[in-house]
Design a protein around this motif. Structure first.
Motif, mmCIF file in Angstrom:
data_model
loop_
_atom_site.group_PDB
_atom_site.id
_atom_site.type_symbol
_atom_site.label_atom_id
_atom_site.label_comp_id
_atom_site.label_asym_id
_atom_site.label_seq_id
_atom_site.Cartn_x
_atom_site.Cartn_y
_atom_site.Cartn_z
ATOM 1 N N HIS A 215 0.827 -1.199 0.000
ATOM 2 C CA HIS A 215 0.000 0.000 0.000
ATOM 3 C C HIS A 215 0.866 1.255 0.000
ATOM 4 N N ASP A 216 1.898 1.264 0.839
ATOM 5 C CA ASP A 216 2.800 2.418 0.896
ATOM 6 C C ASP A 216 3.534 2.610 -0.429
ATOM 7 N N ARG B 227 1.058 3.968 -2.994
ATOM 8 C CA ARG B 227 0.741 5.368 -2.701
ATOM 9 C C ARG B 227 1.890 6.271 -3.145
ATOM 10 N N ALA B 228 3.125 5.879 -2.852
ATOM 11 C CA ALA B 228 4.285 6.670 -3.248
ATOM 12 C C ALA B 228 4.397 6.741 -4.763
ATOM 13 N N HIS B 229 4.163 5.625 -5.435
ATOM 14 C CA HIS B 229 4.254 5.608 -6.891
ATOM 15 C C HIS B 229 3.184 6.501 -7.531
ATOM 16 N N LEU B 230 1.973 6.382 -7.047
ATOM 17 C CA LEU B 230 0.875 7.138 -7.632
ATOM 18 C C LEU B 230 0.968 8.636 -7.328
ATOM 19 N N SER B 231 1.624 8.988 -6.229
ATOM 20 C CA SER B 231 1.776 10.412 -5.916
ATOM 21 C C SER B 231 3.033 10.998 -6.547
ATOM 22 N N GLY B 232 3.832 10.152 -7.193
ATOM 23 C CA GLY B 232 5.031 10.620 -7.855
ATOM 24 C C GLY B 232 6.247 10.690 -6.958
ATOM 25 N N ASP B 233 6.142 10.150 -5.740
ATOM 26 C CA ASP B 233 7.250 10.186 -4.800
ATOM 27 C C ASP B 233 8.218 9.024 -4.970
#
Length: 58
Positions: free
Chosen positions: A47-48, A51-57
């Motif tokens: 999940h983390d 989330r990081a991938h989809l937010s561009g982080d």
């Protein structure tokens, strides 16, 4: 045993946008072989990573 499952980040960014998602989901491979108590940590790590991938982080 409460072992934290950490997803390794690729050395270079993914070549295509879906590669990061596939990489994160690869961490679910072998989930059936783990005791249920270890599933939560694995799901949280995926999940983390998503989330990081989809937010561009990532």
């Amino acid at each position: 045993m409460d072992e934290f499952y950490e997803i390794e980040e690729p050395a270079t960014g993914p070549a295509d946008p879906e590669a990061g998602v596939r990489h994160a989901l690869d961490a679910l491979d072998g989930l059936d072989d783990l005791p249920p108590a270890e599933h939560v940590a694995r799901f949280e790590a995926v999940h983390d990573a998503l989330r990081a991938h989809l937010s561009g982080d990532a």
